[in-house]
Design an enzyme around this catalytic site. Sequence first.
Site, PDB file in Angstrom:
ATOM      1  N   HIS A  55      -0.366   4.364  -1.036  1.00 32.81           N
ATOM      2  CA  HIS A  55      -1.749   3.865  -1.012  1.00 32.81           C
ATOM      3  C   HIS A  55      -1.751   2.332  -0.978  1.00 32.81           C
ATOM      4  O   HIS A  55      -2.440   1.671  -1.768  1.00 32.81           O
ATOM      5  CB  HIS A  55      -2.542   4.377  -2.221  1.00 32.81           C
ATOM      6  CG  HIS A  55      -4.026   4.367  -1.997  1.00 32.81           C
ATOM      7  ND1 HIS A  55      -4.867   5.316  -2.518  1.00 32.81           N
ATOM      8  CD2 HIS A  55      -4.829   3.509  -1.306  1.00 32.81           C
ATOM      9  CE1 HIS A  55      -6.117   5.057  -2.167  1.00 32.81           C
ATOM     10  NE2 HIS A  55      -6.116   3.956  -1.419  1.00 32.81           N
ATOM     11  N   ASP A  79      -0.846   7.643   3.744  1.00 40.32           N
ATOM     12  CA  ASP A  79      -0.894   6.564   2.755  1.00 40.32           C
ATOM     13  C   ASP A  79      -1.728   6.972   1.545  1.00 40.32           C
ATOM     14  O   ASP A  79      -1.757   6.262   0.550  1.00 40.32           O
ATOM     15  CB  ASP A  79      -1.483   5.292   3.381  1.00 40.32           C
ATOM     16  CG  ASP A  79      -1.440   4.114   2.419  1.00 40.32           C
ATOM     17  OD1 ASP A  79      -0.329   3.774   1.962  1.00 40.32           O
ATOM     18  OD2 ASP A  79      -2.515   3.546   2.114  1.00 40.32           O
ATOM     19  N   ALA A 129      -7.184   7.066   4.863  1.00 40.96           N
ATOM     20  CA  ALA A 129      -8.561   7.060   4.354  1.00 40.96           C
ATOM     21  C   ALA A 129      -8.639   7.652   2.948  1.00 40.96           C
ATOM     22  O   ALA A 129      -8.613   6.922   1.953  1.00 40.96           O
ATOM     23  CB  ALA A 129      -9.482   7.806   5.323  1.00 40.96           C
ATOM     24  N   ARG A 130      -8.735   8.965   2.840  1.00 36.59           N
ATOM     25  CA  ARG A 130      -8.791   9.662   1.562  1.00 36.59           C
ATOM     26  C   ARG A 130      -7.933  10.921   1.641  1.00 36.59           C
ATOM     27  O   ARG A 130      -8.011  11.672   2.621  1.00 36.59           O
ATOM     28  CB  ARG A 130     -10.242  10.043   1.204  1.00 36.59           C
ATOM     29  CG  ARG A 130     -11.075   8.903   0.660  1.00 36.59           C
ATOM     30  CD  ARG A 130     -10.598   8.486  -0.718  1.00 36.59           C
ATOM     31  NE  ARG A 130     -11.386   7.407  -1.307  1.00 36.59           N
ATOM     32  CZ  ARG A 130     -11.118   6.120  -1.176  1.00 36.59           C
ATOM     33  NH1 ARG A 130     -10.081   5.740  -0.435  1.00 36.59           N
ATOM     34  NH2 ARG A 130     -11.862   5.209  -1.765  1.00 36.59           N
ATOM     35  N   ARG A 138     -15.512   0.381  10.989  1.00 36.81           N
ATOM     36  CA  ARG A 138     -14.845  -0.917  11.142  1.00 36.81           C
ATOM     37  C   ARG A 138     -13.342  -0.792  11.338  1.00 36.81           C
ATOM     38  O   ARG A 138     -12.748  -1.418  12.220  1.00 36.81           O
ATOM     39  CB  ARG A 138     -15.119  -1.788   9.911  1.00 36.81           C
ATOM     40  CG  ARG A 138     -16.544  -2.286   9.746  1.00 36.81           C
ATOM     41  CD  ARG A 138     -16.621  -3.127   8.480  1.00 36.81           C
ATOM     42  NE  ARG A 138     -17.932  -3.699   8.244  1.00 36.81           N
ATOM     43  CZ  ARG A 138     -18.914  -3.110   7.561  1.00 36.81           C
ATOM     44  NH1 ARG A 138     -18.700  -1.901   7.052  1.00 36.81           N
ATOM     45  NH2 ARG A 138     -20.083  -3.696   7.390  1.00 36.81           N
ATOM     46  N   GLU A 140      -2.707  11.157  -6.871  1.00 33.11           N
ATOM     47  CA  GLU A 140      -1.889   9.950  -6.758  1.00 33.11           C
ATOM     48  C   GLU A 140      -1.482   9.447  -8.137  1.00 33.11           C
ATOM     49  O   GLU A 140      -2.357   9.252  -8.986  1.00 33.11           O
ATOM     50  CB  GLU A 140      -2.649   8.865  -5.995  1.00 33.11           C
ATOM     51  CG  GLU A 140      -2.945   9.248  -4.553  1.00 33.11           C
ATOM     52  CD  GLU A 140      -3.695   8.155  -3.796  1.00 33.11           C
ATOM     53  OE1 GLU A 140      -4.080   7.125  -4.414  1.00 33.11           O
ATOM     54  OE2 GLU A 140      -3.916   8.321  -2.585  1.00 33.11           O
TER      55      GLU A 140
END
Length: 303
Positions: free
Chosen positions: A264, A240, A215-216, A135, A245
Amino acid sequence: MLGPLGVQVVKSPGQSEIEILNTAAGADVILCGGGPKITVAVIRQLPHLKAIIRAGIGVDNVDLRECTRRGIYVANVPDYCVDEVATHALTLILAWARKLPVARVNTQAGRWEVAPLKPLQSPRDLVLGTLGFGRIAQSLCRMARAIGFQVWASDPYVSKTLVLKKGAQPVTLKRLIRGADFISLHLPLTIKTRRIINGARLKEMKCTAYLVNTARGELIDELALRDALSAGWIAGAALDVMEREPPGGDHPLVTIPNVVITPHCAWYTERSQQELRVKSCLEVIRVLRGRVPRNLVNKAVLG
């Protein structure tokens, strides 16, 4: 406290296994973010658990195999923040396409000139490659094509017909890595995708290319990326998400000048935050009413 359905709602003060177990003892449903690790050890000590609802998209923090084996539903919210993340990815791409980080440093230093930014290319002369074409990548494709980018996509789980229909060119992973000017990651984190961007693949990228990840963090070997940026294998990166994190000031990528890092936040707008809350809570209600979650991830649990 009691919720509007007469259901007891208990909030966890932390994310460790002990804290999760203390909070979720006797729970029918766990509603969680991406931080808590719902491991085999946790799942085996929650005999009443019917479902785990992930308030987000990725379910890499939940042991799907153990949940399926025990007949526990795992659901997520895959259709929120789609345009938000796509917009953020495009923002990071354009930041480097126009070399805004370089321009900012130069103007702060009193250098009011175009020369340090050369060469800049028109989007019409650039290829954006999306690794994964779900998506978010499809939304990014639509946005990027509108300003002139050529878009390539590599995703073994999406048909070439759909890729073409959405306006992208289906290509192999190898061609995308070697030929794209910008590579944007849009993959779930699995055993197969963990560190899919490693030293070997970074060396295959164009030396003028940029890597973007919304994404990851674990999709990238961060030490290899540090080496690639320091050695000039690629031109830069925009991230991001990180493997840890927050990354901390001692992280090897934080101080490298040709990296842009955001906290993030790609998923966030006021609209997307509200949508996430509503959709995840609706999944909880479905389970408590004896229904199957709408966005069931481990469909094998249905037998």
